[in-house]
Each structure stands twice: as C-alpha cells, then as structure tokens.
Design a protein around this motif. Structure first.
Motif, short mmCIF file in Angstrom:
data_model
loop_
_atom_site.label_atom_id
_atom_site.label_comp_id
_atom_site.label_asym_id
_atom_site.label_seq_id
_atom_site.Cartn_x
_atom_site.Cartn_y
_atom_site.Cartn_z
N PRO A 99 -22.25 27.98 34.88
CA PRO A 99 -22.10 27.27 36.14
C PRO A 99 -23.33 26.44 36.53
O PRO A 99 -23.23 25.52 37.33
N THR A 100 -24.50 26.78 35.97
CA THR A 100 -25.72 26.07 36.33
C THR A 100 -26.49 25.64 35.08
O THR A 100 -26.35 26.24 34.00
N ALA A 101 -27.33 24.64 35.26
CA ALA A 101 -28.12 24.13 34.13
C ALA A 101 -29.16 25.15 33.66
O ALA A 101 -29.45 25.24 32.47
N ASP A 102 -29.73 25.93 34.58
CA ASP A 102 -30.74 26.92 34.19
C ASP A 102 -30.17 27.92 33.18
O ASP A 102 -30.84 28.29 32.20
N ALA A 103 -28.95 28.38 33.42
CA ALA A 103 -28.32 29.34 32.51
C ALA A 103 -28.05 28.69 31.15
O ALA A 103 -28.24 29.32 30.10
N ALA A 104 -27.63 27.44 31.16
CA ALA A 104 -27.39 26.73 29.89
C ALA A 104 -28.67 26.55 29.11
O ALA A 104 -28.67 26.59 27.87
N LEU A 105 -29.80 26.35 29.80
CA LEU A 105 -31.09 26.23 29.12
C LEU A 105 -31.42 27.50 28.33
O LEU A 105 -31.92 27.44 27.21
N ARG A 106 -31.11 28.66 28.92
CA ARG A 106 -31.39 29.92 28.23
C ARG A 106 -30.54 30.07 26.97
O ARG A 106 -31.00 30.60 25.95
N ILE A 107 -29.31 29.56 27.02
CA ILE A 107 -28.46 29.59 25.82
C ILE A 107 -29.03 28.65 24.76
O ILE A 107 -29.07 28.98 23.58
N MET A 108 -29.49 27.47 25.19
CA MET A 108 -30.09 26.53 24.23
C MET A 108 -31.32 27.14 23.57
O MET A 108 -31.54 26.96 22.36
N GLU A 109 -32.11 27.86 24.34
CA GLU A 109 -33.30 28.49 23.78
C GLU A 109 -32.92 29.52 22.71
O GLU A 109 -33.55 29.59 21.65
N ALA A 110 -31.87 30.29 22.97
CA ALA A 110 -31.42 31.29 22.00
C ALA A 110 -30.89 30.62 20.73
O ALA A 110 -31.14 31.08 19.61
N GLU A 111 -30.18 29.50 20.90
CA GLU A 111 -29.60 28.81 19.76
C GLU A 111 -30.69 28.14 18.92
O GLU A 111 -30.63 28.14 17.68
N GLN A 112 -31.69 27.58 19.59
CA GLN A 112 -32.80 26.98 18.85
C GLN A 112 -33.57 28.05 18.08
O GLN A 112 -34.01 27.81 16.95
N LYS A 113 -33.71 29.23 18.66
CA LYS A 113 -34.37 30.34 17.96
C LYS A 113 -33.57 30.74 16.72
O LYS A 113 -34.14 31.06 15.68
N ALA A 114 -32.23 30.68 16.84
CA ALA A 114 -31.37 31.00 15.70
C ALA A 114 -31.46 29.92 14.62
O ALA A 114 -31.16 30.19 13.45
N GLY A 115 -31.82 28.70 15.02
CA GLY A 115 -32.05 27.63 14.05
C GLY A 115 -30.82 26.87 13.63
O GLY A 115 -30.89 26.03 12.72
N ARG A 116 -29.66 27.11 14.27
CA ARG A 116 -28.46 26.34 13.93
C ARG A 116 -27.50 26.33 15.11
O ARG A 116 -27.54 27.20 15.98
N ARG A 117 -26.63 25.31 15.09
CA ARG A 117 -25.62 25.19 16.15
C ARG A 117 -24.52 26.22 15.91
O ARG A 117 -23.85 26.20 14.88
N LEU A 118 -24.33 27.10 16.88
CA LEU A 118 -23.29 28.12 16.77
C LEU A 118 -22.26 28.01 17.89
O LEU A 118 -21.18 28.61 17.80
N VAL A 119 -22.56 27.24 18.93
CA VAL A 119 -21.72 27.22 20.12
C VAL A 119 -20.94 25.92 20.23
O VAL A 119 -21.51 24.82 20.15
N THR A 120 -19.63 26.04 20.43
CA THR A 120 -18.76 24.91 20.76
C THR A 120 -18.21 25.15 22.16
O THR A 120 -17.69 26.22 22.45
N VAL A 121 -18.34 24.14 23.03
CA VAL A 121 -17.85 24.27 24.40
C VAL A 121 -16.46 23.64 24.49
O VAL A 121 -16.21 22.58 23.93
N GLY A 122 -15.57 24.30 25.22
CA GLY A 122 -14.17 23.90 25.27
C GLY A 122 -13.88 22.70 26.16
O GLY A 122 -13.13 22.82 27.14
N PHE A 123 -14.43 21.56 25.83
CA PHE A 123 -14.09 20.31 26.51
C PHE A 123 -12.94 19.65 25.73
O PHE A 123 -13.16 18.82 24.85
N MET A 124 -11.72 20.01 26.06
CA MET A 124 -10.58 19.67 25.20
C MET A 124 -10.19 18.21 25.24
O MET A 124 -9.53 17.71 24.33
N ARG A 125 -10.62 17.46 26.26
CA ARG A 125 -10.19 16.06 26.33
C ARG A 125 -10.73 15.23 25.17
O ARG A 125 -10.16 14.20 24.82
#
Length: 334
Positions: A99-125
C-alpha cells in the motif's frame, strides 16, 4: 513437470486464478493454500483437493511448493513477499505490491540482496489485447508523439469497507501502472479534482473524482474514477498523439441486433472485462517461473506505482499538484 504453486489468500481473486490454472492454463498446479482465515483454508483445500497450510510461513518453506502466488489483502503482502524472496522462490503478487512506497522499498532491498528478479506484480492490463495493440501502435511512431491520454475507470458499485483513499491506491493504481508502461516514462506529479458527488456513494467517499497526472516528458494524463455508476464496469483509454488518436475497442461483451434495435451487453466486473488478460498474465508467469526466468512487471513497477499513489492520496487533501518522490532506479531493474 508442472510448477507447484502455493497460494496465499485464496479469496475471490485467488479462487478465480485457481479455476484458470485448473482449466485453461498449462504447466502449473496448485500444491497448497494458506489464509489468515482458517475456515477459508479448510473450505478451499477441500473444494480443490489441495493441501491446507496452517500459515503462510509453512507454505513458503514447504519443499512441495516451487513458486508462490499471493492474493491476500494488500497490507499483508510485504512479509510474505520477502519470505518468498529469501526462500529463493518466484512470486506472483496481486496488486498493489504494497500500500505504501516505504514497504515496497523493503521488498526491493530483499530482492537486490537475492541478486535476481523474483517478483512479478499482478498488473494485468499489460496483458490485455487492446492495451497491447495500443502500445504497439504508439511504439511504432506511426502517429507521432503522444500528447494526452484520457482514462475512465467506472464500477457499478463498491462495498461499504471501500475507504476514501482506495479510489487512488486500489482503483486508479491500474491506470497509474498502465500509463507508466504505455508511455515508458515515470509520472512526476498528481493532482486530484473533485466534481459534484453522486448521491449513490457512501458518505465517506468523494465519488467521482478526477486524477490529473503529468509524465516526465510532459504528457498530460487524466483518469476519471467513478466507482458507483450503477450500471457497468467500464474501462476506457484514449491516447491523443500528433498524427492520430488510438482508443480501446473491447468495452462490451457482445453486440446484439434485433427488432428492438442494436445493443451492447456490458461487462460488470474485472473478471469479465479482463478474463483474457488474466489468463495470459498467469500463463506467462508460470512458463517463465518454470524456466527460472522473470516476466511481467517488477518490484520497481510496484514501487513506482506506490510512489504515485502516495502522491495521489496526499493530493486528495491538497489543492494543486503534488510532486511524486522516488529513488533512482536500482541497476537490477534497469
């Protein structure tokens, strides 16, 4: 071997995905479900003949689960997405990512630590036939530069728990992401204008409203958000370019002609209007995840949409435009 999918939050949207995976989508199977509501886990696991997990943590950690599909309420997404990243499992997360950008930043930090794109967001349009054709025409340069984009997002009604800010972060977020994808540039400012209110709204809502946005290059974008129009689920988009105008074409289910005249049967919800987009979106995700690849929108797209939504919610209580605040795009998403 089929991709074994664990679903978190199998409510209305989740079960619609379950039905599609079982009937029209290839290469995937539901290995288990979890939900904060234990009775729903019992109901869904029995209905679909899958394992019910006591918690999302157990589902994510299970060796019987290859990939995670998150269809729970938006505020609950962050810990489950991060846990799936840390487990090295591909994630399909329904919008909003957070719901907020701050929370999304924490997910980006985790994904960058993992070193690869693992998350797809359901923007179906992004997977809708008409939107894809519109984008292909704009990308071709045939009609010159895009100058203005008009959007209309109309719902028959919304439930009583639909809060005042959801007009931005649950409804307009679709157009926000679609405009970023269609124009291939970020949105830099948001203004919200407030027309006369419909008598059919709940008292706590401003309905309809107009969300006015501007892109980096100066494209002027408007989005009419009207969630109590009483008659149909009506999605419209018109791109005005230098040498022509492109408009979405599939706004109704069928056209019928008879002695009483010519009629359109209108769609009533997102599952009717975007059925084909949902199928394509999930099919492409399953195919890519099974190959260890990424497809569709990224965590960056979820973050960028949240930044615009944050500005839009502030604009609901502010006169004039509100600037969108974002960090520079990390290299992982470039």
């Amino acid at each position: 071997m089929a991709l074994r999918i664990g679903m978190i939050g199998p409510g209305g949207m989740g079960q619609a995905h379950l039905d599609r995976i079982r009937t029209v989508i290839a290469g995937g199977e539901i290995a288990g479900v979890s939900d904060i509501a234990a009775d729903n886990v019992a109901t869904v696991s029995e209905k679909y003949g899958v394992t019910g997990f006591a918690s999302s943590e157990e589902l994510i950690a299970s060796p019987e689960v290859d990939a995670i599909m998150i269809c729970s309420h938006g505020p609950g997404h962050e810990p489950d997405v991060i846990a799936a990243i840390e487990a090295g499992k591909p994630v399909f997360c329904e919008k909003p990512l957070t719901p907020t950008a701050d929370a999304a930043l924490r997910i980006m930090e985790a994904e960058q630590k993992a070193g690869r794109r693992l998350v797809t967001v359901g923007f179906m349009r992004r997977f809708d036939r008409s939107y894809r054709e519109m984008k292909a025409l704009l990308d071709s340069g045939e009609v010159g530069e895009t100058l203005i984009v008009h959007n209309r997002h109309r719902n028959p009604t919304v439930p009583a728990h639909y809060t005042w800010d959801m007009a931005i972060n649950d409804t307009a977020i679709h157009e926000i992401d679609t405009m970023r994808w269609l124009l291939e540039e970020e949105i830099v400012s948001v203004r919200v204008d407030k027309p006369k209110k419909t008598s059919h709204r709940f008292e706590h809502l401003q309905d309809p409203l107009m969300v006015i946005m501007q892109s980096e290059s100066g494209v002027w974008i408007d989005d009419e958000v009207f969630v109590n129009n009483q008659h149909s689920y009506d999605i419209q988009c018109e791109a005005v370019a230098e040498l022509g105008t492109i408009r979405l074409s599939d706004q109704h289910a069928i056209e019928r002609t008879g002695t009483l005249g010519r009629f359109n049967t209108l769609t009533m919800d997102h599952n009717q209007r975007f059925y084909g987009a949902f199928v394509t979106e999930v099919q492409e995700w399953i195919t890519a995840a099974a190959r260890g690849e990424h497809t569709g929108s990224t965590t960056w797209d979820g973050y960028a949409a949240a930044c615009v939504c944050d500005a839009g919610v502030r604009a609901l209580e502010t006169d004039g435009p509100v600037a969108v605040e974002m960090i520079d795009k990390p290299a992982l998403y470039s």
